[in-house]
Design an enzyme around this catalytic site. Structure first.
Site, short mmCIF file in Angstrom:
data_model
loop_
_atom_site.label_atom_id
_atom_site.label_comp_id
_atom_site.label_asym_id
_atom_site.label_seq_id
_atom_site.Cartn_x
_atom_site.Cartn_y
_atom_site.Cartn_z
N THR A 177 0.85 -1.18 0.00
CA THR A 177 0.00 0.00 0.00
C THR A 177 0.89 1.24 0.00
O THR A 177 1.87 1.31 0.76
CB THR A 177 -0.94 0.03 1.22
OG1 THR A 177 -1.87 -1.05 1.12
CG2 THR A 177 -1.72 1.33 1.29
N PHE A 179 1.27 5.07 0.83
CA PHE A 179 0.73 6.08 1.73
C PHE A 179 1.31 7.45 1.37
O PHE A 179 2.50 7.56 1.06
CB PHE A 179 1.09 5.77 3.19
CG PHE A 179 0.45 4.52 3.73
CD1 PHE A 179 -0.71 4.59 4.48
CD2 PHE A 179 1.02 3.27 3.51
CE1 PHE A 179 -1.30 3.44 4.99
CE2 PHE A 179 0.44 2.12 4.01
CZ PHE A 179 -0.72 2.20 4.76
#
Length: 289
Positions: A177, A179
């Site tokens: 992921t 960020f």
């Protein structure tokens, strides 16, 4: 003593947002400020200039989190950095609880979906959706749920005193992921990076005139290419209330900041509006294992 960085995260302590925050600000003492929604996070960072925020923006398995692009654009906050976190899902329980004791496992729906293959071997266990991975772990601990497990990061198990029955139960190990770190003091952060010649990436959003010329989008992208900018991402979101009109979110990487500025100046006349969401240094990625 290290300087302190206060960072707003989505979710409770122990969430992947906290892990990403601590990795990004690894040279500081980090104090996390939990927020239950991304809207709350953006509002809080905008109201308190001492806060930073860290926001999931895309995942290698499920793609972009489109609503967070809109929140970022509307917030007026600036992107000052990024971090790419390897997502690891762990099955955790109260101490002493065994696999055969479980009747259900709780977690965020995205985490449950990424672990479905593991649970095919346990058809008696129901998978229950919750708002947050770490919150699921916290509930198991605080409510003493002896027949319930949680899927969450290892940090959550450590914080809430849970045992990990199985580590790394996600099906796809190439699960990352990305960020974004946001701040209301972006200009100060950017000045520091510029002074050290470290800015090599930017996030932009632009729209095209309503009366579009043929190839108007390709003309903007051609300008970026002409000035030596690498288009690393493009995301289109519809403009609410204006059918068939779109906002284009792009990430650009470059080696020459002056040429980047020249590209923006050349592209602006072709856009209805072009906004720089942030200029920053390409982020690190957690070690894959």
């Amino acid at each position: 003593m290290k300087e302190v960085r206060r960072v707003a995260i989505q979710g409770v302590a122990g969430a992947n947002h906290e892990i990403a925050a601590r990795e990004f600000f690894k040279d500081y003492d980090v104090e996390v400020v939990p927020c239950m929604t991304f809207q709350e996070l953006f509002d809080l960072v905008r109201q308190d200039r001492s806060l930073y925020g860290i926001v999931a923006i895309e995942n290698t398995l499920v793609g972009s989190i489109q609503s967070n692009y809109t929140l970022l654009k509307d917030s007026g906050l600036e992107v000052i950095g990024e971090y790419k976190l390897r997502i690891k899902h762990n099955l955790m329980v109260l101490p002493g609880v065994k696999m055969e004791d479980l009747t259900e496992v709780r977690s965020h729906p995205m985490a449950l979906g990424q672990c479905e293959a593991f649970f095919r071997n346990y058809p008696n266990i129901r998978l229950i959706e919750s708002d947050d991975t770490a919150l699921s772990a916290k509930d198991v601990a605080e409510k003493k749920l002896t027949n319930v497990g949680a899927i969450a990061p290892e940090l959550a198990a450590n914080l809430y005193g849970l045992d990990i029955l199985h580590k790394g139960i996600e099906t796809n190990k190439k699960n990352f992921t990305r960020f974004l770190v946001v701040s209301d003091r972006g200009s100060t952060e950017k000045d520091d990076l510029l002074a050290e010649n470290r800015i090599n990436k930017a996030s932009l959003v632009f729209s095209l005139p309503q009366e579009k010329e043929v190839g108007s989008l390709s003309k903007v992208l051609t300008i970026f290419a002409f000035y030596g900018l690498n288009l690393s991402k493009i995301q289109s979101n519809p403009v609410v209330g204006h059918e068939w009109e779109y906002l284009f979110y792009v990430d650009l990487s470059f080696t020459n900041y002056t040429r980047y500025i020249q590209a923006l100046d050349a592209a602006r006349p072709l856009c209805d509006k072009l906004t720089v969401l942030g200029e920053y240094e390409t982020g690190r990625q957690s070690v894959e294992d």
